[in-house]
Design a protein around this motif. Structure first.
Motif, PDB file in Angstrom:
ATOM      1  N   THR A   5       0.824  -1.201   0.000  1.00 57.15           N
ATOM      2  CA  THR A   5       0.000   0.000   0.000  1.00 57.15           C
ATOM      3  C   THR A   5       0.867   1.263   0.000  1.00 57.15           C
ATOM      4  OG1 THR A   5      -0.243  -0.171   2.420  1.00 57.15           O
ATOM      5  CG2 THR A   5      -2.006  -1.106   1.061  1.00 57.15           C
ATOM      6  N   ARG A   6       1.988   1.232   0.719  1.00 57.10           N
ATOM      7  CA  ARG A   6       2.902   2.385   0.684  1.00 57.10           C
ATOM      8  C   ARG A   6       3.459   2.572  -0.720  1.00 57.10           C
ATOM      9  NH1 ARG A   6       6.538   1.355   6.171  1.00 57.10           N
ATOM     10  NH2 ARG A   6       4.975   2.103   7.684  1.00 57.10           N
ATOM     11  N   ASN A   7       3.846   1.459  -1.355  1.00 55.68           N
ATOM     12  CA  ASN A   7       4.415   1.526  -2.692  1.00 55.68           C
ATOM     13  C   ASN A   7       3.436   2.154  -3.677  1.00 55.68           C
ATOM     14  OD1 ASN A   7       4.747  -0.265  -5.482  1.00 55.68           O
ATOM     15  ND2 ASN A   7       6.686   0.446  -4.626  1.00 55.68           N
ATOM     16  N   ALA A   8       2.177   1.735  -3.593  1.00 58.80           N
ATOM     17  CA  ALA A   8       1.153   2.290  -4.497  1.00 58.80           C
ATOM     18  C   ALA A   8       0.832   3.737  -4.145  1.00 58.80           C
ATOM     19  CB  ALA A   8      -0.104   1.435  -4.427  1.00 58.80           C
ATOM     20  N   ARG A   9       0.769   4.027  -2.897  1.00 53.13           N
ATOM     21  CA  ARG A   9       0.458   5.392  -2.449  1.00 53.13           C
ATOM     22  C   ARG A   9       1.512   6.379  -2.938  1.00 53.13           C
ATOM     23  NH1 ARG A   9       0.987   5.086   3.431  1.00 53.13           N
ATOM     24  NH2 ARG A   9       3.017   6.061   3.120  1.00 53.13           N
ATOM     25  N   ARG A  10       2.775   5.948  -2.952  1.00 55.86           N
ATOM     26  CA  ARG A  10       3.876   6.845  -3.302  1.00 55.86           C
ATOM     27  C   ARG A  10       4.010   7.090  -4.800  1.00 55.86           C
ATOM     28  NH1 ARG A  10       7.723   4.301   1.486  1.00 55.86           N
ATOM     29  NH2 ARG A  10       6.691   5.463   3.175  1.00 55.86           N
ATOM     30  N   VAL A  11       3.201   6.407  -5.596  1.00 53.79           N
ATOM     31  CA  VAL A  11       3.107   6.745  -7.020  1.00 53.79           C
ATOM     32  C   VAL A  11       1.726   7.311  -7.326  1.00 53.79           C
ATOM     33  CG1 VAL A  11       4.868   5.115  -7.762  1.00 53.79           C
ATOM     34  CG2 VAL A  11       2.492   4.343  -7.616  1.00 53.79           C
ATOM     35  N   ASN A  12       1.073   7.832  -6.276  1.00 52.27           N
ATOM     36  CA  ASN A  12      -0.191   8.562  -6.402  1.00 52.27           C
ATOM     37  C   ASN A  12      -1.346   7.725  -6.923  1.00 52.27           C
ATOM     38  OD1 ASN A  12       0.863  11.105  -5.490  1.00 52.27           O
ATOM     39  ND2 ASN A  12       1.840  11.353  -7.490  1.00 52.27           N
ATOM     40  N   GLU A  13      -1.384   6.436  -6.552  1.00 53.80           N
ATOM     41  CA  GLU A  13      -2.536   5.612  -6.896  1.00 53.80           C
ATOM     42  C   GLU A  13      -3.773   6.072  -6.109  1.00 53.80           C
ATOM     43  OE1 GLU A  13      -3.462   3.427  -8.903  1.00 53.80           O
ATOM     44  OE2 GLU A  13      -1.735   2.337  -9.710  1.00 53.80           O
ATOM     45  N   THR A  14      -4.932   5.795  -6.675  1.00 49.02           N
ATOM     46  CA  THR A  14      -6.187   6.030  -5.966  1.00 49.02           C
ATOM     47  C   THR A  14      -6.338   4.990  -4.852  1.00 49.02           C
ATOM     48  OG1 THR A  14      -7.408   4.545  -7.423  1.00 49.02           O
ATOM     49  CG2 THR A  14      -7.230   6.876  -8.092  1.00 49.02           C
ATOM     50  N   LEU A  15      -7.342   5.164  -4.001  1.00 47.66           N
ATOM     51  CA  LEU A  15      -7.591   4.166  -2.962  1.00 47.66           C
ATOM     52  C   LEU A  15      -7.831   2.793  -3.575  1.00 47.66           C
ATOM     53  CD1 LEU A  15      -9.897   5.943  -0.327  1.00 47.66           C
ATOM     54  CD2 LEU A  15      -7.568   5.108   0.011  1.00 47.66           C
ATOM     55  N   ALA A  16      -8.597   2.745  -4.645  1.00 46.17           N
ATOM     56  CA  ALA A  16      -8.847   1.451  -5.296  1.00 46.17           C
ATOM     57  C   ALA A  16      -7.544   0.859  -5.825  1.00 46.17           C
ATOM     58  CB  ALA A  16      -9.858   1.616  -6.430  1.00 46.17           C
ATOM     59  N   GLY A  17      -6.682   1.698  -6.419  1.00 46.62           N
ATOM     60  CA  GLY A  17      -5.414   1.212  -6.933  1.00 46.62           C
ATOM     61  C   GLY A  17      -4.481   0.741  -5.823  1.00 46.62           C
TER      62      GLY A  17
END
Length: 434
Positions: A231-243
């Motif tokens: 989740t940190r990895n996805a968050r740090r590339v500006n993914e949406t909550l679903a992503g």
């Protein structure tokens, strides 16, 4: 004790700290205070369960006992994030207990014995002590990852390997910006299986998350760790909550056993609008607290637990949305909190949980102290023996303008604070009357 001499204390702490090991910090601060301002100082760090303060840098031939956080003046300073006056039980000499903070995260306390003839209630003395306590908090965090001595001082009991893994990944238990405050706590601290929490605040958006992996073993710790990292990895590339959730699905389905998954709540808050968006991956619903009581359970945005969503299926889940009001609080928790049972089989329950949170908050306690007391109440409910990890996270939007939460604000001139907040200000250096 001129300001120039106090500057020399800070100078020595910073410059000697560059080449110091974590276990040296107690000796360095004691030497700097004694040399430059004639102050006797002893540094204490809090253990992970936040039950005792443990001394650093003492003579092994003359050990100093830990101090209980509950029922002591040193503990009250830690609990309320204020400077408290005390006295030496043997000599009667005045003593000051000074909070040691990393930002708003409570790391311990500094015991200060002013030189003979100095006024322990002097505002300038207290301001300088407060600043030293803040610097020490940052130094402890800077040295913690490379210091087994600091880790040992913070552990009344050894950790399991799973707990060792998770504690290395968890962020500090308290964090505040002008836009939000986050406080979190985990119990069983030493046998943590699969619970975890995370948060961040950048720009105009804040993220919070709570995780609960299946099982109570090392595999549970690994699953929780993978979910947090994904989740940190996805968050740090500006993914949406679903992503963000889908990234965790991918990692867990590829690397965890088929029977392993994690429930979670993933949430964001827009600091400008106060809109909370959230996904609930098979987790107990968060609670919205407003005006001192439960306003509603946040039961939208439901989807499968992380790791159970089929990767080739489209995810139709839309995040739940809630318009927050200033002063609202969001309480996230794992089922180890509400499902804790006493001898009569009674659950701790959501009503009891919220009642304690509100009662302790109304008593004027900072959020981290509120949650510390909630966890102690859960342990008392089960006679000190939890049967599952218990994790709590409290999000407040925006950060209440209160000097207990923002040390820098506590150092502003009293008249400015009173005007800004609409109430009499409290200085970190005030003398507590009780």
């Amino acid at each position: 004790m001129t300001s120039a001499n106090w500057y020399k204390v800070l100078d020595e702490l910073i410059n000697r700290g560059h080449l110091a090991a974590g276990g040296d910090l107690g000796r360095i601060v004691r030497d700097a205070l004694a040399t430059h301002v004639g102050v006797d100082g002893l540094l204490y760090v809090s253990d992970l369960p936040q039950r005792h303060l443990h001394p650093l840098g003492t003579d092994a031939a003359a050990p100093v006992a830990p101090i209980a956080i509950d029922g002591t003046r040193a503990g009250r300073s830690f609990q309320r994030v204020e400077i408290f006056r005390d006295h030496d039980p043997e000599t009667g000499t005045p003593v000051l207990w000074v909070p040691v903070l990393n930002g708003t995260h409570r790391m311990g306390s500094l015991r200060v014995v002013p030189p003979e003839g100095a006024d322990p209630d002097d505002a300038t003395l207290r301001q300088h002590c407060w600043t030293v306590g803040g610097l020490l908090g940052h130094l402890i965090i800077a040295k913690l990852a490379q210091s087994d001595a600091l880790h040992r001082a913070r552990r009344p009991r050894p950790l399991t390997v799973s707990a060792e893994l998770l504690w290395q990944l968890l962020p500090p238990q308290t964090f505040a910006t002008p836009d939000m405050t986050v406080s979190a706590v985990v119990e069983y601290y030493d046998e943590a299986g699969g619970d975890g929490f995370d948060y961040t605040a950048d720009g105009r958006l804040g993220h919070v998350a709570v995780f609960d992996a299946t099982g109570h073993d090392l595999q549970a710790g690994l699953v929780c760790s993978m979910a947090m990292a994904a989740t940190r990895n996805a968050r740090r590339v500006n993914e949406t909550l679903a992503g963000i959730a889908r990234r965790a699905d991918t990692v867990l389905r590829e690397h965890a056993a088929e029977t392993r998954f994690a429930t979670a709540v993933l949430a964001t808050v827009d600091f400008d609008s106060g809109v909370l968006s959230y996904l609930n991956a098979g987790h107990p619903p968060p609670v919205l607290l407003r005006d001192g009581r439960i306003h509603k359970m946040l039961d939208e945005g439901r989807r499968m637990p992380l790791g159970l969503q089929h990767l080739d299926d489209a995810d139709p889940t839309l995040p739940g949305r809630e318009q927050l009001r200033p002063g609202d609080r969001i309480l996230l928790y794992t089922d180890g909190v509400t499902e804790a049972r006493n001898d009569r089989g009674e659950h701790f329950g959501i009503d009891r949980l919220v009642d304690i949170v509100e009662r302790e908050s109304e008593a004027g306690l900072p959020p981290p102290e509120t949650l510390r007391r909630v966890v102690h109440a859960i342990l008392h409910h089960q006679r000190g023996e939890l049967h599952d990890d218990a994790t709590l996270l409290l999000l407040e939007w925006p950060t209440p303008r209160h000097p207990k939460l923002l040390p820098s604000e506590a150092l502003r001139p009293a008249d400015d604070r009173a005007v800004a907040h609409g109430h009499p200000a409290r200085s970190p250096g005030r003398l507590d009357p009780t």
